[in-house]
Design an enzyme around this catalytic site. Structure first.
Site, short mmCIF file in Angstrom:
data_model
loop_
_atom_site.label_atom_id
_atom_site.label_comp_id
_atom_site.label_asym_id
_atom_site.label_seq_id
_atom_site.Cartn_x
_atom_site.Cartn_y
_atom_site.Cartn_z
N GLY A 1 -1.14 -4.50 -8.57
CA GLY A 1 -0.85 -4.18 -9.96
C GLY A 1 -1.18 -5.29 -10.93
O GLY A 1 -0.83 -5.22 -12.10
N GLY B 1 5.78 -2.50 -9.85
CA GLY B 1 5.12 -1.50 -9.01
C GLY B 1 5.95 -0.25 -8.81
O GLY B 1 7.09 -0.14 -9.27
N SER B 2 5.38 0.70 -8.07
CA SER B 2 6.00 2.02 -7.92
C SER B 2 7.31 1.96 -7.15
O SER B 2 8.28 2.66 -7.50
CB SER B 2 5.03 2.98 -7.23
OG SER B 2 4.57 2.43 -6.00
N GLU C 1 4.74 -12.78 -10.53
CA GLU C 1 5.55 -12.45 -9.34
C GLU C 1 5.78 -13.70 -8.50
O GLU C 1 6.88 -13.95 -8.02
CB GLU C 1 4.85 -11.37 -8.51
CG GLU C 1 4.86 -10.00 -9.17
CD GLU C 1 4.00 -8.96 -8.46
OE1 GLU C 1 4.11 -7.78 -8.82
OE2 GLU C 1 3.22 -9.33 -7.57
N GLY D 1 7.93 -5.35 -4.28
CA GLY D 1 7.20 -4.64 -3.24
C GLY D 1 6.09 -5.49 -2.66
O GLY D 1 6.00 -6.70 -2.92
N ALA D 2 5.21 -4.88 -1.88
CA ALA D 2 4.04 -5.56 -1.32
C ALA D 2 2.97 -4.52 -1.04
O ALA D 2 3.27 -3.35 -0.80
CB ALA D 2 4.41 -6.30 -0.03
N ASP D 3 1.73 -4.97 -1.09
CA ASP D 3 0.62 -4.09 -0.73
C ASP D 3 0.41 -4.09 0.78
O ASP D 3 0.01 -3.09 1.37
CB ASP D 3 -0.65 -4.53 -1.46
CG ASP D 3 -0.47 -4.41 -2.97
OD1 ASP D 3 -0.18 -3.30 -3.44
OD2 ASP D 3 -0.58 -5.43 -3.67
#
Length: 218
Positions: free
Chosen positions: A97, A29-30, A103, A82-84
């Site tokens: 993603g 992710g970003s 993950e 990361g996390a949403d």
């Protein structure tokens, strides 16, 4: 500070948890892309990395970080991802993603899960971000019907095939009060590979990029 600058600050802050001569679990992710940039500055001090997606693998290889297959690694000291969404109990929704299954596997192997986010990802109750569910293609309609029974509104993520060759159903309109229970319930549906709730294996350390700098939650 822009949102991307907050992500960058959190990504670079995760370097402090990387041990010398270790193999590092790396998410997708970003925000993780900033961590990979940071990790490249100490690639001579680590043995390499295990990646949760083809995208992260390509980025690390392009920066000269050795990437190993998880099956050739016995243990990982840390997994950085990361996390949403993440709540106060360190339960997360991940998989925006579409890399949620890999993950979850890499996170299960790691001793410590370091979650890196900007401050927009912190929530009191999970579920405003749609919950991704990875599904074997032939089971799509059946799984969708079962998710409706659980109170969700599943939508097929068109044009997306996971790195494992499966599809994603995004489940909308769920207020997730008991994440561990729901994670188990969804995973028990035949045809589900896994879902984006990371509650049974939540984060150990949260690094939040804020306008005032990086905040650490343990």
């Amino acid at each position: 500070m822009t949102q991307d600058e907050m992500k960058k600050a959190a990504g670079w802050a995760a370097l402090q948890y990387v041990e010398k001569d270790s193999i590092v679990g790396v998410g997708t992710g970003s925000t993780v892309n900033h961590f990979i940039d940071a990790l490249a500055t100490m690639k001579a001090d680590i043995d390499g990395a295990v990646s949760s997606s083809e995208a992260s693998t390509e980025k690390m290889k392009s920066l000269g970080i050795p990437v190993y297959d998880l099956n050739s690694v016995d243990d990982l000291s840390v997994y950085v991802d990361g996390a949403d969404e993440i709540n106060g109990h360190m339960d997360m929704i991940k998989g925006g993603g579409a890399a949620l299954t890999r993950e979850k596997i890499v996170a299960a192997v790691a001793d410590k899960f370091i979650c890196i986010v900007d401050n927009t990802k912190q929530v009191d109750i999970l579920g405003e971000f749609p919950l991704p569910v990875e599904v074997i293609p032939m089971a799509r309609s059946y799984v969708a019907r079962q998710l409706v029974k659980l109170g969700g509104d599943p939508v097929y993520r068109e044009g997306v095939v996971t790195d494992n060759g499966n599809i994603i159903l995004d489940v909308y309109n769920m207020k997730i009060m008991t994440p561990k229970e729901l994670e188990e319930q969804i995973n028990a549906i035949v045809g589900v590979v896994t879902n984006g709730l990371f509650a049974m294996r939540g984060a150990d350390v949260l690094l939040v990029g804020t306008p005032e700098g990086v905040k650490t939650v343990k």
